[in-house]
Design a protein around this motif. Structure first.
Motif, short mmCIF file in Angstrom:
data_model
loop_
_atom_site.label_atom_id
_atom_site.label_comp_id
_atom_site.label_asym_id
_atom_site.label_seq_id
_atom_site.Cartn_x
_atom_site.Cartn_y
_atom_site.Cartn_z
N SER A 65 0.49 -1.29 -0.04
CA SER A 65 -0.06 -0.01 -0.09
C SER A 65 0.96 1.21 0.01
CB SER A 65 -0.97 0.10 1.11
OG SER A 65 -1.91 -1.14 1.11
N LEU A 66 2.11 1.32 0.82
CA LEU A 66 2.77 2.50 1.10
C LEU A 66 3.61 2.53 -0.38
CD1 LEU A 66 3.85 2.12 4.52
CD2 LEU A 66 2.47 3.61 3.83
N MET A 67 4.01 1.69 -1.06
CA MET A 67 4.57 1.69 -2.29
C MET A 67 3.85 2.45 -3.43
SD MET A 67 7.98 0.78 -2.35
CE MET A 67 9.22 -0.08 -1.59
N ALA A 68 2.64 1.96 -3.62
CA ALA A 68 1.64 2.18 -4.48
C ALA A 68 1.38 3.89 -3.96
CB ALA A 68 0.57 1.68 -4.29
N GLU A 69 1.33 4.39 -2.79
CA GLU A 69 1.17 5.50 -2.46
C GLU A 69 2.08 6.39 -2.86
OE1 GLU A 69 0.29 6.00 1.68
OE2 GLU A 69 -1.64 4.63 1.75
N LYS B 297 14.06 -0.05 15.26
CA LYS B 297 12.65 0.02 15.17
C LYS B 297 11.75 -0.83 15.56
CE LYS B 297 13.56 3.84 11.64
NZ LYS B 297 13.49 3.97 10.10
N ASN B 298 12.29 -2.11 14.98
CA ASN B 298 11.16 -3.19 14.89
C ASN B 298 11.23 -3.84 16.49
OD1 ASN B 298 9.71 -5.10 13.35
ND2 ASN B 298 11.13 -6.70 14.04
N ALA B 299 12.20 -3.17 17.39
CA ALA B 299 12.25 -3.77 18.71
C ALA B 299 11.16 -3.08 19.39
CB ALA B 299 13.24 -3.32 19.56
N VAL B 300 10.34 -2.05 19.04
CA VAL B 300 9.40 -1.62 19.82
C VAL B 300 7.92 -2.30 19.43
CG1 VAL B 300 7.75 0.73 19.83
CG2 VAL B 300 10.12 0.90 19.86
N ARG C 263 5.30 -0.45 8.08
CA ARG C 263 6.02 0.82 7.82
C ARG C 263 7.36 1.07 7.94
NH1 ARG C 263 1.37 4.29 11.01
NH2 ARG C 263 -0.40 4.39 9.26
N ILE C 264 7.80 0.18 9.02
CA ILE C 264 9.23 0.07 9.37
C ILE C 264 9.93 -0.83 8.29
CG2 ILE C 264 10.95 -1.16 10.90
CD1 ILE C 264 8.85 -0.66 13.08
N ILE C 265 9.22 -1.78 7.74
CA ILE C 265 9.96 -2.61 6.49
C ILE C 265 9.97 -1.43 5.14
CG2 ILE C 265 9.56 -4.24 4.84
CD1 ILE C 265 8.41 -6.19 7.20
N PHE C 266 8.74 -0.78 5.02
CA PHE C 266 8.92 0.12 3.96
C PHE C 266 9.91 1.03 3.98
CE2 PHE C 266 7.31 4.17 2.68
CZ PHE C 266 6.95 3.85 1.25
N ASP C 267 10.16 1.87 5.22
CA ASP C 267 11.11 2.77 5.40
C ASP C 267 12.48 2.17 5.14
OD1 ASP C 267 9.28 4.54 5.96
OD2 ASP C 267 9.51 4.51 8.23
N THR C 268 12.71 1.11 5.68
CA THR C 268 14.33 0.38 5.40
C THR C 268 14.24 0.14 4.07
OG1 THR C 268 13.95 -0.51 7.73
CG2 THR C 268 15.58 -1.38 6.35
N VAL C 269 13.34 -0.53 3.41
CA VAL C 269 13.43 -0.88 2.00
C VAL C 269 13.71 0.43 1.08
CG1 VAL C 269 12.01 -1.78 -0.09
CG2 VAL C 269 12.21 -3.13 1.85
N ASP D 260 15.06 3.39 2.03
CA ASP D 260 16.46 3.77 2.20
C ASP D 260 17.40 3.01 1.36
OD1 ASP D 260 15.56 5.57 3.85
OD2 ASP D 260 16.14 4.62 5.94
N ILE D 261 17.13 1.54 1.48
CA ILE D 261 18.15 0.93 0.76
C ILE D 261 18.10 1.00 -0.77
CG2 ILE D 261 18.73 -1.80 0.02
CD1 ILE D 261 17.63 -2.45 2.96
N LEU D 262 16.77 0.91 -1.30
CA LEU D 262 16.93 1.33 -2.83
C LEU D 262 17.41 2.63 -3.26
CD1 LEU D 262 13.08 -0.28 -3.38
CD2 LEU D 262 15.47 -1.38 -3.65
N THR D 263 17.26 3.70 -2.37
CA THR D 263 18.05 4.86 -2.62
C THR D 263 19.31 4.82 -2.69
OG1 THR D 263 16.04 6.24 -1.48
CG2 THR D 263 18.05 7.16 -1.91
N GLU D 264 19.96 4.12 -1.72
CA GLU D 264 21.45 3.82 -1.46
C GLU D 264 21.81 3.01 -2.80
OE1 GLU D 264 22.03 2.03 2.11
OE2 GLU D 264 21.56 3.90 3.00
#
Length: 300
Positions: free
Chosen positions: A21-25, A137-140, A284-290, A292-296
């Motif tokens: 959903s977030l990728m599509a947005e 982040k995932n620890a929370v 959302r945590i996975i999305f943010d990390t992915v 960041d990786i794809l930007t790098e």
């Protein structure tokens, strides 16, 4: 996000649905397979459901696979679709063999043999679970989910409970801080002097792991985060039958469950808690990390 950038998303649980959903947005063309519709009940305008799993791989600049990548070490983790209908679940080997060399695969908790296989096929495979920011982040949600389980299991409030946290890494520390905020008495049990020092500075009681294993004091509830057997016959035989253990450790865990049952001690194996209790936040945590990786990687 680049126009007409195709992202393939396959399998997983409710976290993967949130990533989709977030990728599509963000404007990506999402080709999905083995994922139920987003929480709105409809597939987003930029999402296309593929009839065949190979369709989600074809032409994708990046392919996002679930956390964990596989539960049986052979096939893709595909919980959402398997529950509702019989479908063919691809082997991880098949996914790697059908991935274009120009694509990037991203997955969580990738077994070592799978990583080696990807290297042999010249496929770029990145384990997003191994990134420090993701694990912090995932620890929370993991800690909050563990507390939710404890509340269901206990017949007293956590404010009245004597709690032990085995291990004081990211999850152990996040958990201890929240337990203390609820009024619990928290004892950190660890091997490392460093971890014990952190626990003391955070206001926890502390105990060395070897001392605990020799003579375990009674706790109302114990949270284990150490991924190797701590609670064996030697320890379990010395424990009070009223104690409860919530095992948060990955891999084989830290509790001999058969032995715990023999001694009448309640021990719960609690894996993938974020995907069960907080799938939107965890997604959302996975999305943010992915992202960041794809930007790098120069893809976004």
């Amino acid at each position: 996000m680049q126009n007409k950038l195709k992202i393939g998303l396959l399998g997983g649980d409710l976290r993967q649905r949130t990533v989709c959903s977030l990728m599509a947005e963000r404007g990506a063309e999402c080709a999905v397979w083995g994922i139920d519709s987003p929480s709105s009940g409809t597939v987003s305008e930029n999402s296309v459901k593929c009839v065949d799993w190979k369709g989600a791989l074809s032409g994708a600049s990046a392919i996002v696979l679930p956390l964990p990548l596989t539960r049986d070490g052979v096939r893709l983790n595909c919980e959402q679709s398997v529950e509702k209908r019989e479908i063919y679940i691809p082997r991880i080997t098949e996914i790697i063999q059908n991935t274009d060399r120009s694509s990037v695969l991203l997955a969580g908790k990738v077994p070592g043999n799978v990583m080696r296989m990807a290297n042999e096929h010249n496929v770029r495979l990145i384990d997003y679970y191994e990134f420090e920011d993701f694990q912090i982040k995932n620890a929370v949600p993991t800690a909050e989910g563990a507390i939710a389980i404890a509340i269901e299991e206990l017949d007293i409030t956590l404010a009245d409970a004597d709690c032990a946290v085995i291990g004081y890494g990211r999850i152990g520390r996040a958990l201890a801080q929240r337990l203390r905020a609820l009024g619990s008495s928290v004892t950190c049990i660890a091997r490392s002097r460093r971890d014990l020092a952190f626990a003391q500075c955070d206001g926890c009681h502390r105990m060395r792991l070897d001392s605990y294993r020799t003579s375990p004091p009674r706790f109302d509830i114990i949270f284990n985060t150490v991924p190797h057997i701590i609670f064996d016959d030697n320890v379990l035989s010395r424990m009070d039958k009223s104690e409860k253990i919530i095992d948060l450790a990955s891999l084989g865990g830290g509790v001999d469950l058969n032995c715990a049952e023999k001694y009448g001690i309640r021990a719960l194996k609690a894996l993938s808690i974020p995907g069960k209790v907080s799938p939107v936040t965890a997604g959302r945590i996975i999305f943010d990390t992915v992202c960041d990786i794809l930007t790098e990687e120069g893809i976004l």
